[in-house]
Scaffold this motif. Structure first.
Motif, PDB file in Angstrom:
ATOM      1  N   THR A 101       0.825  -1.213   0.000  1.00 41.12           N
ATOM      2  CA  THR A 101       0.000   0.000   0.000  1.00 41.12           C
ATOM      3  C   THR A 101       0.860   1.266   0.000  1.00 41.12           C
ATOM      4  OG1 THR A 101      -0.136  -0.181   2.413  1.00 41.12           O
ATOM      5  CG2 THR A 101      -1.986  -1.048   1.147  1.00 41.12           C
ATOM      6  N   GLY A 102       2.188   1.085   0.116  1.00 40.93           N
ATOM      7  CA  GLY A 102       3.058   2.248   0.155  1.00 40.93           C
ATOM      8  C   GLY A 102       4.446   1.908   0.654  1.00 40.93           C
ATOM      9  N   TYR A 103       5.139   2.926   1.089  1.00 41.08           N
ATOM     10  CA  TYR A 103       6.568   2.838   1.424  1.00 41.08           C
ATOM     11  C   TYR A 103       6.864   1.782   2.480  1.00 41.08           C
ATOM     12  CZ  TYR A 103      11.249   4.481   2.769  1.00 41.08           C
ATOM     13  OH  TYR A 103      12.594   4.571   3.047  1.00 41.08           O
ATOM     14  N   ASP A 122       0.313  -5.748  -5.094  1.00 42.73           N
ATOM     15  CA  ASP A 122       0.151  -4.291  -5.188  1.00 42.73           C
ATOM     16  C   ASP A 122      -1.335  -3.957  -5.303  1.00 42.73           C
ATOM     17  OD1 ASP A 122       0.357  -1.562  -5.655  1.00 42.73           O
ATOM     18  OD2 ASP A 122       2.140  -1.767  -6.902  1.00 42.73           O
ATOM     19  N   VAL A 123      -1.862  -3.292  -4.294  1.00 43.66           N
ATOM     20  CA  VAL A 123      -3.295  -2.946  -4.289  1.00 43.66           C
ATOM     21  C   VAL A 123      -3.511  -1.450  -4.485  1.00 43.66           C
ATOM     22  CG1 VAL A 123      -3.907  -4.933  -2.867  1.00 43.66           C
ATOM     23  CG2 VAL A 123      -3.317  -2.764  -1.755  1.00 43.66           C
ATOM     24  N   ARG A 124      -2.463  -0.760  -4.921  1.00 45.97           N
ATOM     25  CA  ARG A 124      -2.574   0.684  -5.147  1.00 45.97           C
ATOM     26  C   ARG A 124      -3.243   0.956  -6.488  1.00 45.97           C
ATOM     27  NH1 ARG A 124       3.561   2.236  -4.676  1.00 45.97           N
ATOM     28  NH2 ARG A 124       3.610   0.364  -5.974  1.00 45.97           N
ATOM     29  N   CYS A 151      -0.114  -2.772   6.058  1.00 46.32           N
ATOM     30  CA  CYS A 151       0.056  -1.567   6.873  1.00 46.32           C
ATOM     31  C   CYS A 151      -1.216  -0.725   6.758  1.00 46.32           C
ATOM     32  CB  CYS A 151       1.279  -0.776   6.402  1.00 46.32           C
ATOM     33  SG  CYS A 151       1.635   0.702   7.377  1.00 46.32           S
ATOM     34  N   PRO A 152      -2.041  -0.678   7.803  1.00 39.83           N
ATOM     35  CA  PRO A 152      -3.313   0.052   7.714  1.00 39.83           C
ATOM     36  C   PRO A 152      -3.172   1.549   7.491  1.00 39.83           C
ATOM     37  CG  PRO A 152      -3.318  -1.466   9.578  1.00 39.83           C
ATOM     38  CD  PRO A 152      -1.909  -1.398   9.079  1.00 39.83           C
TER      39      PRO A 152
END
Length: 364
Positions: A101-103, A122-124, A151-152
């Motif tokens: 979801t990110g870094y 990858d769910v972005r 990571c919420p």
């Protein structure tokens, strides 16, 4: 002296009352005539502090009895290694799903490659310049993975997953909650492991909290380094070796402060109000923008950008004279980032909005 409002992403600001108590007790903790930094972690007084801290933590989060709370070293990055080492024993699959979801979620996956075979999902989503996250129910979870890591709340990206995690076919759900733990109520029973570095909402750096379902303590292998072995840490009440005692002490004060604020329901309402004020200022302006879909906007870490990026450094420089500190975006992203952790007041957010309005009129 001008009041400073600290928007740093971490180490983050502490409640003023906690800082005051630390100052008052620094040279003589518990009326002992010595500092808490000098007291043995095996002493009766410090062991009592540990038990009280653990009790307050469990009460705030309503942690079920079949969970253990561990106070660990190494920051959240230490848990990037500890999790695959503890959960993937010789008799199980070495596959794990890592939701990107990110870094920070991607960083966890990179570290996990040393110990297992992570499948990075990858769910972005990016649509017309607006970033979002797929619904958690649409995640393509693999059939042979032992656990799912996500990571919420991505501190750097300012993007959050608010869906409650489903059972995922009885897989172990692991969550890096470093930036959002204790900012709102959470259903601990939906997770196998929750972990969080302390320097956001728990206290100062040097402590990482791990909430683990007790049946998972049986999985830990003997070859896992003792300092990362959950079973050994649980057996020794998180004191297998000398902890960072000052971090435990300050965390105990912050937890007590949270209870005095009315607990997590009350602090969540406060945090939502703060973020609502700031996002309203961003959205009502042609000068600033945020590129996260409203469904996934973090109410804890709010990144935004100036449409004229050449003014970013000037914004950061002039904000200091307004008593605003720590507003620089992460080096990988740039822009502005305001972290609205529990200790940040609504007054501080309104001061930031006041400056944003002043700055936009000055340079429009």
């Amino acid at each position: 002296m001008q009041m400073i409002f600290n928007f740093s992403a971490g180490p983050a600001m502490l409640p003023h009352s906690v800082l005051h108590q630390v100052k008052e007790e620094l040279h003589s903790w518990n009326n002992m005539g010595v500092s808490v930094m000098e007291v043995s972690h095996r002493s009766e007084e410090f062991v009592q502090l540990m038990h009280s801290m653990k009790k307050d933590f469990c009460e705030l989060l309503n942690i079920p009895e079949n969970y253990e709370v561990l106070f660990c070293h190494g920051g959240a990055r230490g848990q990037f290694s500890a999790i695959p080492m503890n959960l993937l024993c010789k008799t199980t699959s070495k596959h794990a799903d890592y939701i990107n979801t990110g870094y920070w979620s991607y960083s966890a996956a990179l570290e996990a490659k040393k110990y297992c075979v992570p499948r990075v999902i990858d769910v972005r989503v990016k649509n017309n310049g607006i970033r979002s996250i797929q619904s958690i129910h649409a995640w393509d979870i693999s059939s042979d993975s032992i656990y799912i890591h996500y990571c919420p709340n991505e501190t750097i990206d300012g993007i959050a997953v608010y869906d409650h995690p489903p059972k995922f076919f009885n897989k172990i759900v692991v969550a890096d909650c470093s930036s959002m733990l204790l900012t709102c109520p959470i259903d601990v029973s939906r997770f196998g492991i929750i972990y969080a570095a302390s320097q956001k909402n728990i206290g100062i750096s040097g402590l990482t909290v791990v909430i683990i379902r007790r049946d998972l303590l049986k999985v830990s292998r003997e070859e896992v380094p003792s300092i990362l072995n959950y079973k050994i840490l649980a057996k020794n009440y998180s004191m297998f070796n000398t902890p960072v005692t000052i971090s435990w002490y300050i965390a105990s004060l912050v937890l007590r402060w949270l209870k005095n604020q009315g607990g997590l329901e009350m602090i969540n309402r406060h945090n939502l109000e703060k973020s609502k004020v700031l996002y309203a200022a961003i959205d009502s302006s042609d000068f600033y923008y945020n590129d996260i879909d409203r469904v996934n906007r973090s109410c804890i870490n709010v990144p935004f950008f100036l449409r004229n990026k050449k003014l970013t450094n000037i914004f950061l420089q002039e904000s200091i004279s307004f008593g605003l500190y720590g507003l620089s975006g992460h080096r990988s992203v740039g822009g502005i980032r305001a972290s609205l952790y529990n200790a940040m007041s609504l007054r501080g957010v309104k001061r930031l909005v006041e400056f944003m309005n002043f700055f936009s009129k000055k340079y429009s």
